[in-house]
Design a protein around this motif. Sequence first.
Motif, PDB file in Angstrom:
ATOM      1  N   SER A 138       2.194 144.836  32.821  1.00  0.00           N
ATOM      2  CA  SER A 138       1.600 144.896  34.149  1.00  0.00           C
ATOM      3  C   SER A 138       0.466 145.905  34.168  1.00  0.00           C
ATOM      4  CB  SER A 138       2.697 145.302  35.140  1.00  0.00           C
ATOM      5  OG  SER A 138       2.135 145.460  36.414  1.00  0.00           O
ATOM      6  N   ALA A 139      -0.709 145.469  34.565  1.00  0.00           N
ATOM      7  CA  ALA A 139      -1.850 146.383  34.679  1.00  0.00           C
ATOM      8  C   ALA A 139      -2.861 145.829  35.673  1.00  0.00           C
ATOM      9  CB  ALA A 139      -2.524 146.583  33.324  1.00  0.00           C
ATOM     10  N   ASP A 140      -3.205 146.637  36.627  1.00  0.00           N
ATOM     11  CA  ASP A 140      -4.304 146.312  37.535  1.00  0.00           C
ATOM     12  C   ASP A 140      -4.179 144.916  38.155  1.00  0.00           C
ATOM     13  OD1 ASP A 140      -6.598 146.690  38.934  1.00  0.00           O
ATOM     14  OD2 ASP A 140      -7.963 146.508  37.224  1.00  0.00           O
ATOM     15  N   GLY A 141      -2.998 144.627  38.672  1.00  0.00           N
ATOM     16  CA  GLY A 141      -2.804 143.356  39.364  1.00  0.00           C
ATOM     17  C   GLY A 141      -2.438 142.189  38.464  1.00  0.00           C
ATOM     18  N   LEU A 142      -2.547 142.381  37.160  1.00  0.00           N
ATOM     19  CA  LEU A 142      -2.202 141.321  36.207  1.00  0.00           C
ATOM     20  C   LEU A 142      -0.772 141.530  35.706  1.00  0.00           C
ATOM     21  CD1 LEU A 142      -3.392 138.898  34.551  1.00  0.00           C
ATOM     22  CD2 LEU A 142      -3.740 140.550  32.717  1.00  0.00           C
ATOM     23  N   ASN A 143       0.015 140.454  35.747  1.00  0.00           N
ATOM     24  CA  ASN A 143       1.400 140.523  35.293  1.00  0.00           C
ATOM     25  C   ASN A 143       1.692 139.462  34.253  1.00  0.00           C
ATOM     26  OD1 ASN A 143       3.718 142.213  36.601  1.00  0.00           O
ATOM     27  ND2 ASN A 143       2.113 141.987  38.141  1.00  0.00           N
ATOM     28  N   VAL A 144       2.341 139.862  33.168  1.00  0.00           N
ATOM     29  CA  VAL A 144       2.811 138.894  32.180  1.00  0.00           C
ATOM     30  C   VAL A 144       4.325 139.053  32.112  1.00  0.00           C
ATOM     31  CG1 VAL A 144       2.644 138.055  29.812  1.00  0.00           C
ATOM     32  CG2 VAL A 144       0.683 139.221  30.850  1.00  0.00           C
ATOM     33  N   ASP A 145       5.033 138.018  32.531  1.00  0.00           N
ATOM     34  CA  ASP A 145       6.491 138.033  32.520  1.00  0.00           C
ATOM     35  C   ASP A 145       6.944 137.257  31.283  1.00  0.00           C
ATOM     36  OD1 ASP A 145       9.192 137.331  32.859  1.00  0.00           O
ATOM     37  OD2 ASP A 145       9.025 137.424  35.050  1.00  0.00           O
ATOM     38  N   VAL A 225     -16.688 145.305  19.457  1.00  0.00           N
ATOM     39  CA  VAL A 225     -17.728 144.550  18.756  1.00  0.00           C
ATOM     40  C   VAL A 225     -17.533 144.601  17.241  1.00  0.00           C
ATOM     41  CG1 VAL A 225     -20.206 144.357  18.341  1.00  0.00           C
ATOM     42  CG2 VAL A 225     -19.368 144.941  20.612  1.00  0.00           C
ATOM     43  N   GLY A 226     -17.522 143.435  16.627  1.00  0.00           N
ATOM     44  CA  GLY A 226     -17.410 143.338  15.176  1.00  0.00           C
ATOM     45  C   GLY A 226     -16.006 143.569  14.641  1.00  0.00           C
ATOM     46  N   VAL A 227     -15.059 143.910  15.524  1.00  0.00           N
ATOM     47  CA  VAL A 227     -13.716 144.256  15.061  1.00  0.00           C
ATOM     48  C   VAL A 227     -12.664 143.312  15.641  1.00  0.00           C
ATOM     49  CG1 VAL A 227     -11.954 146.061  14.968  1.00  0.00           C
ATOM     50  CG2 VAL A 227     -14.369 146.690  14.812  1.00  0.00           C
ATOM     51  N   GLY A 228     -12.561 143.281  16.961  1.00  0.00           N
ATOM     52  CA  GLY A 228     -11.524 142.448  17.570  1.00  0.00           C
ATOM     53  C   GLY A 228     -11.426 142.680  19.056  1.00  0.00           C
ATOM     54  N   TYR A 229     -10.191 142.712  19.566  1.00  0.00           N
ATOM     55  CA  TYR A 229      -9.974 142.815  21.000  1.00  0.00           C
ATOM     56  C   TYR A 229      -8.916 143.876  21.315  1.00  0.00           C
ATOM     57  CZ  TYR A 229     -12.341 138.331  20.910  1.00  0.00           C
ATOM     58  OH  TYR A 229     -13.250 137.335  20.698  1.00  0.00           O
ATOM     59  N   ARG A 230      -9.059 144.443  22.526  1.00  0.00           N
ATOM     60  CA  ARG A 230      -8.128 145.462  22.989  1.00  0.00           C
ATOM     61  C   ARG A 230      -7.778 145.166  24.450  1.00  0.00           C
ATOM     62  NH1 ARG A 230      -7.798 150.858  21.251  1.00  0.00           N
ATOM     63  NH2 ARG A 230      -9.831 150.786  20.242  1.00  0.00           N
ATOM     64  N   MET A 231      -6.487 145.040  24.740  1.00  0.00           N
ATOM     65  CA  MET A 231      -6.081 144.799  26.130  1.00  0.00           C
ATOM     66  C   MET A 231      -5.840 146.139  26.810  1.00  0.00           C
ATOM     67  SD  MET A 231      -3.746 141.771  27.350  1.00  0.00           S
ATOM     68  CE  MET A 231      -3.408 141.385  29.057  1.00  0.00           C
ATOM     69  N   ILE A 232      -6.193 146.243  28.092  1.00  0.00           N
ATOM     70  CA  ILE A 232      -6.063 147.547  28.755  1.00  0.00           C
ATOM     71  C   ILE A 232      -4.596 147.959  28.845  1.00  0.00           C
ATOM     72  CG2 ILE A 232      -8.183 147.454  30.104  1.00  0.00           C
ATOM     73  CD1 ILE A 232      -6.312 146.856  32.567  1.00  0.00           C
ATOM     74  N   GLU A 233      -4.421 149.267  28.876  1.00  0.00           N
ATOM     75  CA  GLU A 233      -3.087 149.859  28.904  1.00  0.00           C
ATOM     76  C   GLU A 233      -2.321 149.461  30.141  1.00  0.00           C
ATOM     77  OE1 GLU A 233      -1.728 152.907  27.222  1.00  0.00           O
ATOM     78  OE2 GLU A 233      -3.543 153.943  26.581  1.00  0.00           O
ATOM     79  N   GLU A 234      -1.022 149.405  29.996  1.00  0.00           N
ATOM     80  CA  GLU A 234      -0.174 149.152  31.157  1.00  0.00           C
ATOM     81  C   GLU A 234      -0.366 150.245  32.182  1.00  0.00           C
ATOM     82  OE1 GLU A 234       3.677 147.332  31.328  1.00  0.00           O
ATOM     83  OE2 GLU A 234       3.800 147.795  29.198  1.00  0.00           O
ATOM     84  N   GLY A 235      -0.280 149.838  33.437  1.00  0.00           N
ATOM     85  CA  GLY A 235      -0.384 150.812  34.508  1.00  0.00           C
ATOM     86  C   GLY A 235      -1.796 151.211  34.822  1.00  0.00           C
ATOM     87  N   ALA A 236      -2.761 150.753  34.010  1.00  0.00           N
ATOM     88  CA  ALA A 236      -4.162 151.108  34.274  1.00  0.00           C
ATOM     89  C   ALA A 236      -4.597 150.506  35.601  1.00  0.00           C
ATOM     90  CB  ALA A 236      -5.056 150.596  33.139  1.00  0.00           C
ATOM     91  N   GLU A 237      -5.457 151.211  36.259  1.00  0.00           N
ATOM     92  CA  GLU A 237      -5.938 150.715  37.577  1.00  0.00           C
ATOM     93  C   GLU A 237      -7.403 150.344  37.465  1.00  0.00           C
ATOM     94  OE1 GLU A 237      -4.231 150.879  40.790  1.00  0.00           O
ATOM     95  OE2 GLU A 237      -2.406 151.040  39.622  1.00  0.00           O
TER      96      GLU A 237
END
Length: 237
Positions: A138-145, A225-237
């Motif tokens: 859960s982060a910034d309104g996004l939820n993955v159950d 860039v040039g490496v990959g992807y990073r998802m924002i931390e849980e609880g981030a606003e």
Amino acid sequence: MPESKPNVLVVEDDKNISDFLAAILTSNGYGVMCASEGKKAISMTADNRFDVILLDLGLPDLDGIKVLKSIREWSNLPIIVVSAREDELEKVEALDAGADDYVTKPFGNNELLARIRTTMRVHRRAFGDEAEAEPRYSADGLNVDYERRRITKHGASIHLTPIEYKIVVLLSQSAGKVLTRDYIITRVWGEHYDGDDQILRVNMANIRRKLEDNPADPRYILTEVGVGYRMIEEGAE
Ligand code: CA
């Protein structure tokens, strides 16, 4: 509950930088030891219990990647590479060799401390005895159950294809940590997939179209860039 002080090994041959890192870490409650050479770093790692290693790649006696590979032969402890350059290939090489993440010089104190905390948490989740198997992200309104296999944003369902869902789950379970394109492709499409990474780009574009308010300026899944992807931390606003 008092936590025991996490111990960090700083591997850095530039004394100014290692003094600086030691000062920041000490004042933020970490125990710190320093090594200025690769061989010394390997023997210190064997003799001590560190929670994190900060590893400079440019060392006088031994390439930092070699130090990394050597430690990875017997230890999975969190290693954050400190890269002097915006050298994407070097970062990918370090991540492929088993680094957990990297910071690029010059970096801010907050960025460094956040990276250390995230790396320790992702590591505990993967290897720890506390087995923090979170049922959701859960982060910034996004939820993955994960149990219901359901993704919502501000309460509204988001419909992903099975592949898109797999990618989001993979990234969210390592939220805050960079994942390389090769790593994601291997985990999602399998080791024997031998195509290029276009398939990942296409899927990521679709995911962003569904997830992000502005897919051109994403806030949930960031591109390294040039490496990959990073998802924002849980609880981030
Ligand atoms: Ca150096």
